[in-house]
Design a protein around this motif. Structure first.
Motif, PDB file in Angstrom:
ATOM      1  N   ASN A   1       0.815  -1.212   0.000  1.00 37.78           N
ATOM      2  CA  ASN A   1       0.000   0.000   0.000  1.00 37.78           C
ATOM      3  C   ASN A   1       0.853   1.269   0.000  1.00 37.78           C
ATOM      4  O   ASN A   1       0.712   2.135   0.874  1.00 37.78           O
TER       5      ASN A   1
ATOM      6  N   GLN B   1       0.785   3.965  -1.676  1.00 36.16           N
ATOM      7  CA  GLN B   1       0.100   5.247  -1.823  1.00 36.16           C
ATOM      8  C   GLN B   1      -0.796   5.571  -0.621  1.00 36.16           C
ATOM      9  O   GLN B   1      -1.494   6.579  -0.626  1.00 36.16           O
ATOM     10  N   GLU B   2      -0.767   4.703   0.399  1.00 35.23           N
ATOM     11  CA  GLU B   2      -1.608   4.895   1.585  1.00 35.23           C
ATOM     12  C   GLU B   2      -3.063   5.114   1.187  1.00 35.23           C
ATOM     13  O   GLU B   2      -3.738   6.034   1.659  1.00 35.23           O
TER      14      GLU B   2
ATOM     15  N   GLU C   1      -2.064  -3.886   8.710  1.00 40.60           N
ATOM     16  CA  GLU C   1      -1.627  -2.796   7.836  1.00 40.60           C
ATOM     17  C   GLU C   1      -2.756  -1.853   7.433  1.00 40.60           C
ATOM     18  O   GLU C   1      -2.491  -0.756   6.948  1.00 40.60           O
TER      19      GLU C   1
ATOM     20  N   HIS D   1      -4.476   1.003  11.243  1.00 38.75           N
ATOM     21  CA  HIS D   1      -4.110   2.379  10.901  1.00 38.75           C
ATOM     22  C   HIS D   1      -5.329   3.207  10.508  1.00 38.75           C
ATOM     23  O   HIS D   1      -5.183   4.228   9.820  1.00 38.75           O
TER      24      HIS D   1
ATOM     25  N   HIS E   1      -5.504   7.901   0.957  1.00 40.30           N
ATOM     26  CA  HIS E   1      -4.547   8.913   0.486  1.00 40.30           C
ATOM     27  C   HIS E   1      -4.242   9.918   1.598  1.00 40.30           C
ATOM     28  O   HIS E   1      -4.302  11.127   1.409  1.00 40.30           O
ATOM     29  N   ARG E   2      -3.952   9.369   2.782  1.00 39.55           N
ATOM     30  CA  ARG E   2      -3.548  10.149   3.956  1.00 39.55           C
ATOM     31  C   ARG E   2      -4.686  10.982   4.532  1.00 39.55           C
ATOM     32  O   ARG E   2      -4.454  11.960   5.251  1.00 39.55           O
TER      33      ARG E   2
END
Length: 609
Positions: A171, A173-174, A212, A216, A229-230
């Motif tokens: 992952n 690109q988060e 993962e 998060h 995407h953060r």
């Protein structure tokens, strides 16, 4: 002008078997007319997001054959599968790809752009999509492939899975949707492996999800969400994540996917207006998905009892991805396969349960942000965003240029329904620029057609006003039309103001700029990679309704009263009563209790017609 990406509610699209057979028949005719001698089914204009697209159409043809036994399809499925195996599988590292953990692994991956070194950053999600297309072909093409092709596809799936989970960082690109999609690919691949290997892949997929992705999650509006995407949620990718969670649960039966999907579904239901409009995200503000969202919205809307299908999709992609000429593109075709296979019906009525971050009744809705400030108001078919003044955004009292909507302490909420009325009282401690603590009490009442907002705060002095919204869009058939005004009435004088200064940091609703365009112009990174939510936060000033205090309020209070939607003269009456502040309008009488609340500090509200 119209907003380009949001059209009709997705649950308006027919989803019965005959409708899907019609879709597959159209795909079949276009694909058979397009297929090249070597078996390529890609759209001639396809350039990026291409590594999985021919195989995606192959899976649709295989599904069509399952349902129709069209004699033209077996040869097309075999030939297009052979094309992918021979010409769209890459095993040499893509020059410039930055996320490898093992160089020269020789494992299979898919390219975002076919040319070596051309935008390699997209190869990770393209490989996820290619893995999903691969397992879908394995699932749908039983009896169509040669023994050798089937064995090669299984081996290809192994290669994709290992490249995604061993040769690269997971992952990179988060992006929650990509990561959950990868987990789904592993769970589906395991069904085609021998028991020992299958268990190892399933175990790895679950550990990736738990360690993962789930570990998060990001909190927003009281919910824990897969990071996108953060950011916590994105209007394009969030519903796609919901679809991946639905497929993960369908494939595995693991309760964790149902639990997390239901949490995301309830969050989406709360932030989505009754009319299906939403805005904001760390990657796209207004570019809503369409067919990619249907599975999740339908599956989890049914599970939580909410009409999530009101979500306005980009109906140009109503059934599958298309290029500019309207021709089919196989990108994300696995989602169409899954939604055809799933028979969950749409839940079409609103959830009756009150939600902390939403007030909704009839054609009126208010979505609230983490601070319990409206993030989107819908009334009379118009949508208002938080306005901006002096780099401060929201709905609330303004004194000496200082907006009082950022809480300094616990925000309390009281929901109340009586007869035809629904109400929410928000009590919020705020601090003025000179460090004085104030209690702002905001009452929102709706009869399903109109919205009344009454805001009371200890006397501010000076010339305060209520920042009452930025008019932005309105329903117009299956489109959203940009607007620069709306039907708003105030008990005190009301002004619609526009920024006196031009420039990207000043949003004038009379321009033809969309919120997303303005947000990207202020973002740190290029459009498509920057964070539009962060960019929009740099807005200095915007078009805004400004409402002066209502006449006749108690001497120790500034009271602002605004009505959104149709109505005659608006002359509310305010009076101190033993239980608090009485508010009398043409439609209701409410008593707002003392700001300090009841014995537990909770807001006190009474409401009558």
């Amino acid at each position: 002008m119209y907003l380009p990406r949001q059209h009709g509610p997705l649950h308006d699209l027919p989803s019965h078997p005959a409708a899907y057979d019609t879709v597959l028949a159209s795909v079949t005719e276009e694909a058979l007319a397009r297929i090249t001698p070597e078996g390529n089914l890609e759209h001639p204009d396809a350039h990026d997001d291409i590594g999985d697209t021919s195989l995606g159409i192959t899976s649709l043809l295989a599904l069509a054959w399952q349902r129709t036994r069209d004699p033209r399809l077996p040869e097309a499925v075999r030939r297009s599968t052979e094309f992918h195996l021979r010409q769209r599988v890459f095993t040499e590292d893509n020059p410039g790809y930055p996320n490898l953990r093992v160089r020269d692994s020789g494992l299979a991956y898919a390219r975002y752009v076919l040319e070596a070194g051309a935008h390699p950053i997209g190869d990770w999600p393209s490989t996820v999509w290619a893995l999903l297309q691969t397992v879908n072909v394995l699932d749908t093409a039983e009896g169509l492939l040669t023994r050798e092709q089937r064995a090669e596809l299984v081996e290809l799936g192994r290669g994709y899975w290992r490249w995604l989970t061993e040769a690269t960082f997971f992952n990179p690109q988060e992006a929650g949707n990509q990561a959950i999609g990868c987990v789904v690919g592993g769970l589906m691949l395991a069904r085609h492996l021998q028991p020992a290997e299958a268990e190892a892949v399933r175990s790895r997929a679950m550990s990736l999800y738990l360690d993962e992705i789930r570990a998060h999650r990001v909190r927003d509006r009281g919910a824990l969400l897969p990071p996108e995407h953060r950011g916590a949620y994105d209007n394009n990718y969030g519903p796609i994540s919901l679809s991946f969670l639905a497929q993960a649960h369908r494939v595995s039966g693991e309760e964790v996917f149902a639990e997390d999907g239901e949490a995301l579904a309830r969050y989406l239901d709360a932030r989505l207006t009754g009319g299906g409009f939403d805005i904001g995200g760390p990657r796209y503000s207004e570019q809503h998905s369409a067919f990619e969202s249907v599975l999740g919205l339908r599956y989890f809307g049914h599970r939580v009892g909410a009409d999530l299908g009101r979500y306005r999709g980009d109906t140009r992609w109503a059934r599958h991805a298309v290029q500019a000429d309207g021709g089919i593109d196989g990108h994300f075709a696995f989602m169409l396969v899954w939604q055809i296979q799933d028979t969950t019906p749409w839940h079409r009525t609103p959830s009756p349960e009150p939600a902390r971050h939403q007030l909704r009744a009839g054609s009126v809705s208010v979505a609230f942000d983490d601070r319990l400030t409206p993030s989107l108001i819908e009334a009379a078919g118009s949508y208002l965003l938080p306005a901006a003044v002096g780099r401060q955004h929201g709905f609330g009292p303004v004194t000496d240029g200082f907006l009082l909507c950022r809480p300094m302490g616990e925000v309390r909420v009281r929901d109340l329904r009586t007869g035809t009325l629904s109400a929410k009282l928000v009590t919020k401690p705020v601090v003025t620029r000179d460090h004085v603590l104030r209690h702002v009490q905001s009452l929102y009442v709706t009869d399903g057609t109109r919205l009344w907002m009454t805001v009371a705060v200890e006397r501010l002095g000076g010339t305060p006003y209520l920042l009452a919204g930025l008019p932005y869009a309105a329903d117009d058939g299956d489109h959203l039309r940009r607007i620069a005004e709306a039907e708003v009435t105030s008990a005190g004088p009301l002004r619609l103001t526009h920024p006196p200064t031009r420039g990207p940091a000043f949003f004038d609703a009379r321009s033809e700029t969309t919120q997303e365009q303005a947000a990207f112009a202020l973002a740190a990174d290029p459009r498509g990679y920057g964070n539009p939510d962060e960019g929009w936060s740099h807005l200095v000033a915007s078009t805004a309704f400004e409402a002066d205090p209502a006449p006749g309020a108690p001497d120790d209070l500034d009271v602002f009263a605004v009505r959104y939607g149709p109505g005659d003269t608006f002359s509310p009456v305010f009076e101190r009563v033993p239980d608090g502040l009485a508010v009398r309008t043409e439609a209701f009488t409410a008593v707002i209790g003392d700001p300090e609340g009841d014995a537990r500090g909770e807001p006190v509200l009474t409401l009558g017609g």
